[in-house]
Design a protein around this motif. Structure first.
Motif, PDB file in Angstrom:
ATOM      1  N   GLN A 149     -18.373  15.277  11.130  1.00  0.00           N
ATOM      2  CA  GLN A 149     -18.615  14.721  12.458  1.00  0.00           C
ATOM      3  C   GLN A 149     -18.080  13.307  12.490  1.00  0.00           C
ATOM      4  O   GLN A 149     -18.290  12.525  11.552  1.00  0.00           O
TER       5      GLN A 149
ATOM      6  N   ALA B 171     -18.864  11.650  18.556  1.00  0.00           N
ATOM      7  CA  ALA B 171     -19.423  12.769  19.322  1.00  0.00           C
ATOM      8  C   ALA B 171     -18.717  14.090  19.038  1.00  0.00           C
ATOM      9  O   ALA B 171     -19.116  15.124  19.547  1.00  0.00           O
TER      10      ALA B 171
ATOM     11  N   SER C  97     -18.642  19.288  20.488  1.00  0.00           N
ATOM     12  CA  SER C  97     -18.813  17.948  21.043  1.00  0.00           C
ATOM     13  C   SER C  97     -20.305  17.771  21.290  1.00  0.00           C
ATOM     14  O   SER C  97     -20.962  18.696  21.763  1.00  0.00           O
ATOM     15  N   MET C  98     -20.799  16.596  20.990  1.00  0.00           N
ATOM     16  CA  MET C  98     -22.204  16.305  21.246  1.00  0.00           C
ATOM     17  C   MET C  98     -22.336  15.783  22.675  1.00  0.00           C
ATOM     18  O   MET C  98     -21.519  14.997  23.141  1.00  0.00           O
TER      19      MET C  98
ATOM     20  N   THR D  18     -27.764  13.078  22.133  1.00  0.00           N
ATOM     21  CA  THR D  18     -28.186  13.244  20.746  1.00  0.00           C
ATOM     22  C   THR D  18     -28.798  14.609  20.466  1.00  0.00           C
ATOM     23  O   THR D  18     -29.023  14.960  19.311  1.00  0.00           O
ATOM     24  N   ASP D  19     -29.065  15.388  21.543  1.00  0.00           N
ATOM     25  CA  ASP D  19     -29.794  16.629  21.317  1.00  0.00           C
ATOM     26  C   ASP D  19     -29.117  17.888  21.857  1.00  0.00           C
ATOM     27  O   ASP D  19     -29.716  18.946  21.900  1.00  0.00           O
ATOM     28  N   LYS D  20     -27.839  17.776  22.243  1.00  0.00           N
ATOM     29  CA  LYS D  20     -27.112  18.961  22.721  1.00  0.00           C
ATOM     30  C   LYS D  20     -25.741  19.018  22.058  1.00  0.00           C
ATOM     31  O   LYS D  20     -25.003  18.027  22.040  1.00  0.00           O
ATOM     32  N   MET D  21     -25.403  20.185  21.545  1.00  0.00           N
ATOM     33  CA  MET D  21     -24.125  20.420  20.881  1.00  0.00           C
ATOM     34  C   MET D  21     -23.369  21.480  21.664  1.00  0.00           C
ATOM     35  O   MET D  21     -23.875  22.585  21.862  1.00  0.00           O
TER      36      MET D  21
ATOM     37  N   ALA E  81     -28.458  23.239  13.944  1.00  0.00           N
ATOM     38  CA  ALA E  81     -29.190  22.883  15.167  1.00  0.00           C
ATOM     39  C   ALA E  81     -30.699  22.978  14.951  1.00  0.00           C
ATOM     40  O   ALA E  81     -31.444  22.096  15.380  1.00  0.00           O
TER      41      ALA E  81
ATOM     42  N   ILE F 239     -31.593  20.292  17.726  1.00  0.00           N
ATOM     43  CA  ILE F 239     -30.480  20.223  18.667  1.00  0.00           C
ATOM     44  C   ILE F 239     -30.389  21.549  19.402  1.00  0.00           C
ATOM     45  O   ILE F 239     -30.602  22.609  18.816  1.00  0.00           O
TER      46      ILE F 239
END
Length: 94
Positions: free
Chosen positions: A7, A10, A30-31, A34-37, A65, A70
């Motif tokens: 990583q 992002a 891509s992020m 901070t909590d979604k990928m 995740a 995530i």
């Protein structure tokens, strides 16, 4: 088959290394905060085609995740198909 993680800011990937700079298989993300990928692309070279490399990388993303609280947005058609095929992944789906 070892699945590695990288990583940079992002952007990042889960990948299976090759003998040079190019991975043999890669699942990029891509992020979004901070909590979604967002899983956005899966690529597998002919050397690994038919060996479940793509499915293994999606499973590794789900494992990551879960360990990091995530949520995953599977935009990549392959990743989305894996989520549809494996309802047990839905606890990480956003």
């Amino acid at each position: 088959m070892e699945i590695l993680f990288q990583q940079n800011g992002a952007k990042g990937s889960f990948y299976i290394g090759g003998d040079g700079n190019e991975p043999l298989a890669e699942l990029t993300f891509s992020m979004a905060g901070t909590d979604k990928m967002i899983l956005d692309h899966t690529g597998v070279t002919d050397a690994l085609r038919g060996k479940n490399a793509g499915a293994a990388m999606v499973a590794k993303a789900v494992e990551y995740a879960r360990a990091n609280n995530i949520r995953i947005i599977p935009l990549c058609p392959f990743a989305r198909a894996q989520f549809d095929k494996h309802p047990e992944y839905n606890d990480t789906r956003s």
